[in-house]
Design an enzyme around this catalytic site. Structure first.
Site, mmCIF file in Angstrom:
data_model
loop_
_atom_site.group_PDB
_atom_site.id
_atom_site.type_symbol
_atom_site.label_atom_id
_atom_site.label_comp_id
_atom_site.label_asym_id
_atom_site.label_seq_id
_atom_site.Cartn_x
_atom_site.Cartn_y
_atom_site.Cartn_z
ATOM 1 N N ARG A 123 0.837 -1.215 0.000
ATOM 2 C CA ARG A 123 0.000 0.000 0.000
ATOM 3 C C ARG A 123 0.872 1.265 0.000
ATOM 4 O O ARG A 123 1.936 1.285 0.614
ATOM 5 C CB ARG A 123 -0.949 -0.027 1.211
ATOM 6 C CG ARG A 123 -1.904 -1.210 1.148
ATOM 7 C CD ARG A 123 -2.890 -1.229 2.282
ATOM 8 N NE ARG A 123 -3.825 -0.107 2.200
ATOM 9 C CZ ARG A 123 -4.796 0.101 3.075
ATOM 10 N NH1 ARG A 123 -4.951 -0.715 4.101
ATOM 11 N NH2 ARG A 123 -5.602 1.127 2.934
ATOM 12 N N SER A 170 -6.090 9.933 1.135
ATOM 13 C CA SER A 170 -6.343 11.100 1.990
ATOM 14 C C SER A 170 -5.653 10.947 3.338
ATOM 15 O O SER A 170 -5.449 11.920 4.060
ATOM 16 C CB SER A 170 -7.849 11.257 2.203
ATOM 17 O OG SER A 170 -8.364 10.130 2.899
ATOM 18 N N GLN A 171 -5.307 9.712 3.699
ATOM 19 C CA GLN A 171 -4.703 9.470 5.014
ATOM 20 C C GLN A 171 -3.325 10.128 5.147
ATOM 21 O O GLN A 171 -2.881 10.406 6.259
ATOM 22 C CB GLN A 171 -4.608 7.970 5.279
ATOM 23 C CG GLN A 171 -5.987 7.329 5.450
ATOM 24 C CD GLN A 171 -5.931 5.818 5.571
ATOM 25 O OE1 GLN A 171 -4.899 5.207 5.309
ATOM 26 N NE2 GLN A 171 -7.044 5.214 5.956
ATOM 27 N N GLU A 311 -14.505 3.919 0.152
ATOM 28 C CA GLU A 311 -14.590 2.692 0.947
ATOM 29 C C GLU A 311 -15.961 2.023 0.841
ATOM 30 O O GLU A 311 -16.123 0.879 1.253
ATOM 31 C CB GLU A 311 -14.199 2.955 2.411
ATOM 32 C CG GLU A 311 -15.139 3.869 3.156
ATOM 33 C CD GLU A 311 -14.698 4.157 4.599
ATOM 34 O OE1 GLU A 311 -13.554 3.866 4.958
ATOM 35 O OE2 GLU A 311 -15.533 4.686 5.360
ATOM 36 N N HIS A 338 -5.862 -0.093 -1.867
ATOM 37 C CA HIS A 338 -6.538 -0.331 -0.582
ATOM 38 C C HIS A 338 -6.122 -1.696 -0.020
ATOM 39 O O HIS A 338 -5.044 -2.189 -0.349
ATOM 40 C CB HIS A 338 -8.051 -0.216 -0.775
ATOM 41 C CG HIS A 338 -8.568 1.202 -0.572
ATOM 42 N ND1 HIS A 338 -9.901 1.513 -0.528
ATOM 43 C CD2 HIS A 338 -7.916 2.374 -0.393
ATOM 44 C CE1 HIS A 338 -10.061 2.826 -0.331
ATOM 45 N NE2 HIS A 338 -8.868 3.357 -0.249
ATOM 46 N N ARG A 342 -8.849 -3.469 -4.993
ATOM 47 C CA ARG A 342 -10.290 -3.735 -4.906
ATOM 48 C C ARG A 342 -10.967 -3.775 -6.273
ATOM 49 O O ARG A 342 -11.977 -4.483 -6.437
ATOM 50 C CB ARG A 342 -10.966 -2.668 -4.024
ATOM 51 C CG ARG A 342 -10.739 -2.916 -2.559
ATOM 52 C CD ARG A 342 -11.418 -1.889 -1.685
ATOM 53 N NE ARG A 342 -11.416 -2.356 -0.299
ATOM 54 C CZ ARG A 342 -11.596 -1.587 0.750
ATOM 55 N NH1 ARG A 342 -11.797 -0.288 0.598
ATOM 56 N NH2 ARG A 342 -11.586 -2.097 1.961
ATOM 57 N N LYS A 408 -11.439 -6.909 10.779
ATOM 58 C CA LYS A 408 -10.708 -5.638 10.677
ATOM 59 C C LYS A 408 -11.559 -4.497 11.235
ATOM 60 O O LYS A 408 -11.062 -3.595 11.881
ATOM 61 C CB LYS A 408 -10.362 -5.370 9.202
ATOM 62 C CG LYS A 408 -9.512 -4.140 8.941
ATOM 63 C CD LYS A 408 -9.223 -4.014 7.448
ATOM 64 C CE LYS A 408 -8.067 -3.079 7.117
ATOM 65 N NZ LYS A 408 -8.295 -1.671 7.401
HETATM 66 O O1 LIG Z 1 -8.845 8.497 7.160
HETATM 67 C C1 LIG Z 1 -9.525 7.468 7.228
HETATM 68 O O2 LIG Z 1 -9.946 7.025 8.300
HETATM 69 C C2 LIG Z 1 -9.835 6.747 5.981
HETATM 70 C C3 LIG Z 1 -9.634 7.355 4.764
HETATM 71 C C4 LIG Z 1 -9.910 6.691 3.472
HETATM 72 O O3 LIG Z 1 -8.666 6.275 2.938
HETATM 73 P P1 LIG Z 1 -8.173 6.625 1.432
HETATM 74 O O4 LIG Z 1 -8.156 8.095 1.314
HETATM 75 O O5 LIG Z 1 -6.834 5.979 1.382
HETATM 76 O O6 LIG Z 1 -9.175 5.989 0.512
HETATM 77 C C5 LIG Z 1 -10.816 5.469 3.644
HETATM 78 O O7 LIG Z 1 -10.896 4.746 2.452
HETATM 79 C C6 LIG Z 1 -10.328 4.600 4.774
HETATM 80 O O8 LIG Z 1 -11.165 3.492 4.931
HETATM 81 C C7 LIG Z 1 -10.359 5.371 6.086
HETATM 82 C C1 LIG Z 2 -9.536 1.506 2.974
HETATM 83 C C2 LIG Z 2 -9.939 1.034 4.161
HETATM 84 O O1 LIG Z 2 -9.190 0.883 5.268
HETATM 85 P P1 LIG Z 2 -7.807 1.464 5.781
HETATM 86 O O2 LIG Z 2 -8.133 2.227 7.034
HETATM 87 O O3 LIG Z 2 -6.956 0.273 6.059
HETATM 88 O O4 LIG Z 2 -7.244 2.349 4.705
HETATM 89 C C3 LIG Z 2 -11.336 0.601 4.364
HETATM 90 O O5 LIG Z 2 -11.699 0.360 5.528
HETATM 91 O O6 LIG Z 2 -12.096 0.484 3.406
#
Ligand SMILES: O=C(O)C1=C[C@@H](OP(=O)(O)O)[C@@H](O)[C@H](O)C1
Ligand SMILES: C=C(OP(=O)(O)O)C(=O)O
EC number: 2.5.1.19
Length: 422
Positions: A123, A170-171, A311, A338, A342, A408
């Site tokens: 990832r 976005s994380q 998600e 992801h 996916r 999870k």
């Molecule tokens: O900040 C968060 O808690 C999340 C942001 C999103 O990630 P992405 O931006 O990588 O899709 C989402 O898909 C993930 O399940 C949770």
């Molecule tokens: C992308 C996901 O999880 P993660 O927090 O591991 O990025 C998700 O829960 O769909």
């Protein structure tokens, strides 16, 4: 249920169920992290208890924090940053842990190695580690920044200005913003490349404010000044993305599902499901008791840009396999990074059971066709277990491989699903 397989139950009539889903993963793990960065213990009420939230608590413990589980929730203690020596943080396949916790290691004096499941090693992480380096961090990683990587804490991070490409996740942005109140100069992030999942960015800003920080946003520029964090108590909302399979179910079966505790106001992306239900031909009514979704048992095909709610894609794609016409899902190229790829997984598994599902450059094309019994592989992805359950509503003999991977975010999912259908 055989050890490593679960036969998804078929709906035998119109649904009439009330469900309670566990706490939001995204909110729980933000609240835990901000509590650990705070100046006093925080009681986090109604948290998610699952693999990802346990990984976050264990990561915070490895970084000098601690927690106590009480009848009221989880009490999280501030990090003690005086430790030295080596530490390890286990990431599992939790994006929130992998992206949010490395910045914390820069604040202390430990040398911390981060690693997890095979899947997390694929990832994206590089732009975040590069941004942290630019802000003053000492990080050793393979080219591309995928785990394992090592952060050598120098007792604090200067912080300051940085450009960030957060288009893969976005994380990355959330990670910088969440830890920034503890950087010497805070942070100013200028985005290059649009991040997916705006609601999760809004969630980060909201949680920061609740814990006492003063983040500001002006278009694609974000600023978080240095400052103290602290909050005595915080209550986590139910996870609206976890609720997705229950929300779409009555569209396929007819009848009604009530999701208890659906918040009147929220930053969660899953709140968008309310408008999706209407677009697909059902109705969704939100009142003090929660969300009531009613469906006819038929749904319309649709063109959906899911960039902000990525998600939700696996569950929505599964539901659209039963629509009255073709559908196109776009805006979700980042789902290839992801829990698994996916788009590939959904195209393979949904087509494997008979639907016409193909990958596009940034999503999926779905041509409904009669579906048949067979094995649905889940690729260590909780949301693929939920997608398979949706298919099983109308298709007898869907054998869901490794259903426990749903732990999870929702360890009790298969039981809750069976109860909703009973
Ligand atoms: O900040 C968060 O808690 C999340 C942001 C999103 O990630 P992405 O931006 O990588 O899709 C989402 O898909 C993930 O399940 C949770
Ligand atoms: C992308 C996901 O999880 P993660 O927090 O591991 O990025 C998700 O829960 O769909």
């Amino acid at each position: 249920m055989a050890d490593n397989s679960w036969t998804a139950p078929v709906a035998t009539g119109r649904l009439n169920a009330t469900v309670r889903v566990p706490g939001s993963k995204s909110i729980t793990n933000r609240a835990y992290l901000l509590a650990a960065l705070g100046d006093r213990p925080t009681l986090v009420r109604e948290p998610l208890v699952s693999r990802d939230s346990t990984l976050m608590l264990d990561a915070l413990t490895a970084l000098g924090g601690g927690y106590t589980t009480t009848a009221d929730g989880t009490e999280v203690r501030p990090l003690d940053l005086s430790g030295t020596g080596e530490a390890e943080v286990a990431l599992g396949n939790a994006g929130t842990v992998a992206r949010f916790t490395p910045a914390l290691a820069t604040l202390g004096g430990r040398t911390v190695t981060f690693d997890g499941d095979e899947a997390i090693r694929r990832r994206p992480q590089g732009p975040l580690l590069d941004a942290l380096r630019e802000l003053g961090a000492d990080i050793t990683s393979a080219p591309g920044g995928t785990p394992p990587f090592t952060v050598r804490g120098r007792g604090g991070l200067p912080g300051g200005k940085v450009d960030l490409d957060s288009s893969a996740s976005s994380q990355f942005l959330s990670a910088l913003l969440l830890a920034a109140p503890r950087f010497a100069d805070g942070v100013t992030v200028r985005l290059v490349g649009a991040p997916p999942s705006e609601p999760h960015i809004a969630m980060t800003l909201d949680l920061l404010r609740r814990f006492g920080a003063a983040p500001e946003r002006s278009g694609t520029e974000f600023h978080v000044p240095p400052g103290r964090l602290g909050l005595a108590e915080y209550t986590v909302e139910p996870d609206l993305s976890t609720a997705a399979p229950f929300v779409v179910a009555p569209l396929l079966t007819g009848g009604t599902v009530r999701v208890a505790g659906w918040p009147a106001e929220t930053t969660q992306p899953g709140d968008w499901l309310r408008s999706l239900v209407g677009e697909l031909g059902g109705s969704a009514v939100l009142d003090d008791d929660g969300l009531t979704v009613t469906g006819t048992g038929g749904l319309r095909g649709a063109r959906l840009d899911l960039h902000e709610v990525g998600e939700l894609t696996p569950v929505i794609a599964a539901a659209l396999c039963f629509a009255d016409g073709p559908s196109v899902i776009s805006g979700v190229a980042h789902l290839r990074g992801h829990e698994t790829d996916r788009l590939a997984a959904l195209a393979t598994e949904l087509s494997g059971l008979g639907a016409g599902v193909t990958e596009t450059e940034d999503g999926l094309r779905i041509e409904p066709a009669p579906m048949r019994a067979g094995v649905f592989h889940t690729y260590h992805d909780h949301r693929l277990v939920m997608a398979a359950a949706v298919i099983g509503l109308r298709v007898p003999g869907v054998e869901v491989e490794n259903p426990a991977t749903v732990g999870k975010t929702f360890p009790g999912f298969t039981g809750a699903w069976e109860a909703a259908l009973a």
